[in-house]
Design an enzyme around this catalytic site. Structure first.
Site, PDB file in Angstrom:
ATOM      1  N   GLU A 104      23.442  17.477 -74.639  1.00 47.22           N
ATOM      2  CA  GLU A 104      23.477  17.727 -76.086  1.00 47.22           C
ATOM      3  C   GLU A 104      22.093  18.141 -76.586  1.00 47.22           C
ATOM      4  OE1 GLU A 104      25.304  14.783 -78.676  1.00 47.22           O
ATOM      5  OE2 GLU A 104      25.429  16.279 -80.272  1.00 47.22           O
TER       6      GLU A 104
ATOM      7  N   ASP B  78      24.268  19.673 -65.837  1.00 45.14           N
ATOM      8  CA  ASP B  78      24.584  20.874 -66.621  1.00 45.14           C
ATOM      9  C   ASP B  78      26.083  20.982 -66.943  1.00 45.14           C
ATOM     10  OD1 ASP B  78      23.922  23.115 -68.054  1.00 45.14           O
ATOM     11  OD2 ASP B  78      23.796  24.459 -66.321  1.00 45.14           O
TER      12      ASP B  78
ATOM     13  N   HIS C 247      25.554  21.096 -74.839  1.00 43.22           N
ATOM     14  CA  HIS C 247      26.647  20.507 -75.627  1.00 43.22           C
ATOM     15  C   HIS C 247      26.418  20.897 -77.087  1.00 43.22           C
ATOM     16  CE1 HIS C 247      29.477  17.133 -76.706  1.00 43.22           C
ATOM     17  NE2 HIS C 247      28.811  17.249 -77.843  1.00 43.22           N
TER      18      HIS C 247
END
Ligand SMILES: *[C@@H]1O[C@H](CO)[C@@H](O)[C@H](O)[C@H]1NC(C)=O
Ligand SMILES: *[C@@H]1O[C@H](CO)[C@@H](O)[C@H](O)[C@H]1NC(C)=O
Ligand SMILES: *[C@@H]1O[C@H](CO)[C@@H](O)[C@H](O)[C@H]1NC(C)=O
Ligand SMILES: *[C@@H]1O[C@H](CO)[C@@H](O)[C@H](O)[C@H]1NC(C)=O
Ligand SMILES: *[C@@H]1O[C@H](CO)[C@@H](O)[C@H](O)[C@H]1NC(C)=O
Ligand SMILES: *[C@@H]1O[C@H](CO)[C@@H](O)[C@H](O)[C@H]1NC(C)=O
Ligand SMILES: *[C@@H]1O[C@H](CO)[C@@H](O)[C@H](O)[C@H]1NC(C)=O
Length: 600
Positions: free
Chosen positions: A504, A495, A455
């Site tokens: 993230e 994922d 992310h």
């Protein structure tokens, strides 16, 4: 379109650029390090040592540092190694008539947050002081230097006025609504400060610690911290020594320490600057004062700072028996007895009573390793799990525990404790490196089985905030070396890009990976990391994650598909109505858990 010199110029030109740039780091690498293709992570290298170092560990360290280059903000230098990054936000601070350009973007978005960043810098300096011999042996010393300086130079700007510390750059609400590259970052980008009149004791102290630890690291050729009662020295990075730089850092440390101890009222920075503290609210300042006092004592060779800080150390009989918190940017209490033990060994004339701190450190580690720590469990796969903290990002608490267990194990008072703490450290690091149910290292670009969907707005390459996962189908850039949040409590890793608790990336997540890599290199661990010998594909979890990124669904008559459809509609409606709902943001949930004080 801005300069991306290293990318287009090729290695030779890049070297020439390096030789002439100079401004960002005092030492230049003999050879530019670029992350190798992920396929190289799948080759055993333990019989191919270079300077006694398994190249897999040199690559781990190299990639983990390269990640920080990818997170840079401001005007990128000629020796920028990340071909797909551009200069950005060069006018940061201008709205407030100050220069706050540079530094690093905090995570998958574009704010720059001082308080958590100071912890990241302090842990980088700390692992370098303790295991830094690894840097020269793996030819990464120039990159440690450039990473630290990129951060410290920015932090110096954030404290260019003696009575002010800028603690956030960027508008957290606007930033939450932007998903795209580094060329269209939305403005305006206001900055937020704390001051002598409106203080944030924790941020002043944490920042003083970062400057003091770095000043000490740069200050003497032999600057290091011992890692055992025998006084073993595996640390220090002689090549980056620079007295001038060290003294400039020390002036900042002194000024910030003065602000921390002499301004009133004593309060957390999110009280002084609520918007600035929204993403990273701090729960107390006592740990920061004690931590900073220890670092100041080291940097100034003056025990009085330690004594001043230790007033805020948990006191009373067996005070550490009730310390259960994970170590992170907010809570440093678990690190205190470990650092104090190192200092007691480092300089007997500080008068620190080593047995007191050993007792406290062992109270913490013994409860952890025997499964008796409140709020802490282990997943089936062996990952230590702090209720609350680990739900928002599971690897970081476990890896920070590994970091301090690793630092402390050589001071353990019995050999049984020594091996229990060593195995705590080794097991958590091995979990990160592939000894896990996911069957891959949780490090982007390190191995063919590495996560593919961190992310990160800039690495993802999309700009459709409603289709983060599929636009584009494959993440555009490989964010080498980035450690994501981590798997869930069932050791499952999905994922998925919008699943921020799992995927993230963040500045603080990478610091304990660097600590683990330099420790293994410095301790001459030559055996391959687990990922080098994995067979089979990554075990990517299928279906829908059940974590905080996804709104909770009531059990009922609806099929899962219908529930998801409804959830999506609800999200879209709420999103359109409120305009500011950022359910993929890790920051909100951190705030939520902090408020609830879960696991503290
Ligand atoms: C030491 O650091 C200062 C400040 O960054 C820099 O100007 C100087 O060139 C460095 N000295 C050496 C010998 O690299
Ligand atoms: C690691 O190996 C190097 C030689 O490659 C040696 O100089 C050093 O003393 C060793 N360190 C430890 C902790 O064994
Ligand atoms: C051995 O290590 C070197 C340096 O990291 C690398 O260039 C080379 O490809 C490695 N050899 C093998 C057989 O993997
Ligand atoms: C920084 O600038 C913004 C935008 O002009 C302003 O709202 C804010 O009050 C300023 N902050 C400080 C601490 O001066
Ligand atoms: C950097 O700029 C180039 C050219 O405009 C663009 O293609 C690329 O996506 C930008 N990088 C990022 C991370 O946004
Ligand atoms: C114990 O801790 C409290 C709270 O931080 C502090 O006020 C007090 O001075 C400390 N006592 C000693 C003896 O250090
Ligand atoms: C140890 O601390 C004393 C002050 O307590 C200081 O004078 C001395 O220089 C320090 N020694 C080292 C090696 O830092």
């Amino acid at each position: 379109m801005r300069s991306t010199a290293a990318s287009s110029a090729g290695p030779l030109l890049a070297l020439l650029h390096l030789a002439s740039s100079g401004a960002w780091a005092q030492i230049t690498p003999q050879q530019v390090y670029q992350p190798p293709p992920a396929s190289r992570g799948a080759v055993s290298q333990q019989s191919n040592l270079t300077n006694g170092v398994n190249p897999q560990y040199a690559d781990l360290l190299g990639n983990a540092l390269w990640f920080y280059d990818a997170q840079r903000s401001g005007a990128l230098p000629a020796d920028n190694r990340v071909s797909w990054r551009n200069s950005s936000c060069e006018n940061d601070g201008s709205l407030n008539n100050t220069d706050l350009s540079g530094g690093f973007y905090d995570a998958g978005d574009y704010i720059k947050a001082t308080y958590p960043f100071c912890w990241t810098l302090t842990s980088l300096a700390w692992s370098a002081l303790s295991f830094g011999s690894a840097y020269e042996r793996s030819s990464q010393d120039a990159y440690l230097d450039s990473t630290l300086r990129w951060g410290l130079d920015w932090l110096s700007k954030a404290h260019s006025d003696a009575d002010t510390l800028w603690v956030l750059v960027g508008n957290p609400s606007t930033d939450d609504q932007y998903w795209g590259g580094d060329q269209d970052i939305p403005g305006p980008r206001p900055s937020y400060s704390i001051t002598r009149q409106n203080p944030g004791t924790d941020a002043f102290a944490s920042c003083a610690a970062a400057f003091a630890a770095s000043a000490y690291l740069y200050g003497e050729r032999g600057a290091s911290l011992p890692t055992s009662t025998g006084g073993a020295q595996l640390g220090g990075v002689a090549s980056i020594h620079n007295r001038t730089y060290s003294e400039a850092l020390l002036r900042h440390a002194e000024g910030l320490w003065d602000l921390a101890v002499n301004s009133s009222p004593k309060q957390v920075y999110n009280t002084a600057a609520p918007t600035a503290g929204q993403s990273y609210p701090s729960s107390d300042y006592e740990d920061d004062l004690a931590f900073a006092g220890l670092w100041m004592a080291l940097a100034k060779a003056d025990a009085s700072y330690a004594n001043q800080g230790l007033v805020f150390y948990p006191n009373g009989t067996n005070a550490f028996a009730s310390v259960n918190s994970a170590l992170n940017w907010d809570r440093k209490v678990a690190a205190l007895p470990v650092l104090a033990t190192q200092l007691a060994q480092h300089n007997a004339s500080f008068g620190l009573q080593m047995s007191r701190f050993q007792n406290d450190a062992e109270s913490y580690f013994d409860r952890l390793t025997s499964g008796k720590m409140q709020y802490v469990s282990q997943t089936k796969g062996g990952l230590y799990w702090w209720a609350g903290d680990s739900d928002a990002a599971s690897l970081n608490p476990a890896l920070n525990a590994a970091f301090i267990a690793d630092l402390y194990s050589g001071f353990a008072t019995t050999s049984a404790k020594n091996s229990a703490y060593r195995s705590l450290a080794d097991s958590q690091v091995d979990y990160l490196l592939g000894d896990n149910n996911y069957n891959g290292p949780f490090i982007v670009g390190q191995h063919p089985n590495s996560p593919q969907n961190p992310h990160s707005a800039m690495a993802a390459g999309g700009n459709d905030i409603t289709n983060i996962n599929t636009s584009p189908p494959q993440e555009l850039h490989v964010l080498y070396g980035a450690v994501p949040g981590g798997p869930d409590k069932q050791d499952r890793f999905f994922d998925i890009r919008d699943d921020w608790p799992q995927t993230e990336i963040a500045l603080d997540y990478n610091a304990p990976l660097i600590a683990a890599a330099v420790s293994r290199i410095a301790r001459n661990v030559t055996k391959d990391p687990p990922f080098a010998t994995l067979t089979g594909a990554a075990n990517v979890a299928s279906g829908r994650p059940t974590d905080a990124a996804y709104p909770a669904r009531k059990k009922g008559g609806l099929s899962q598909g219908a529930q998801i459809a409804i959830a999506v509609v609800v999200i879209v409606v709420v999103f359109a109505a409120a305009g500011a709902l950022s359910w993929w943001q890790r920051d909100r949930i951190r705030w939520y858990y902090r408020q609830k004080k879960i696991g503290l």
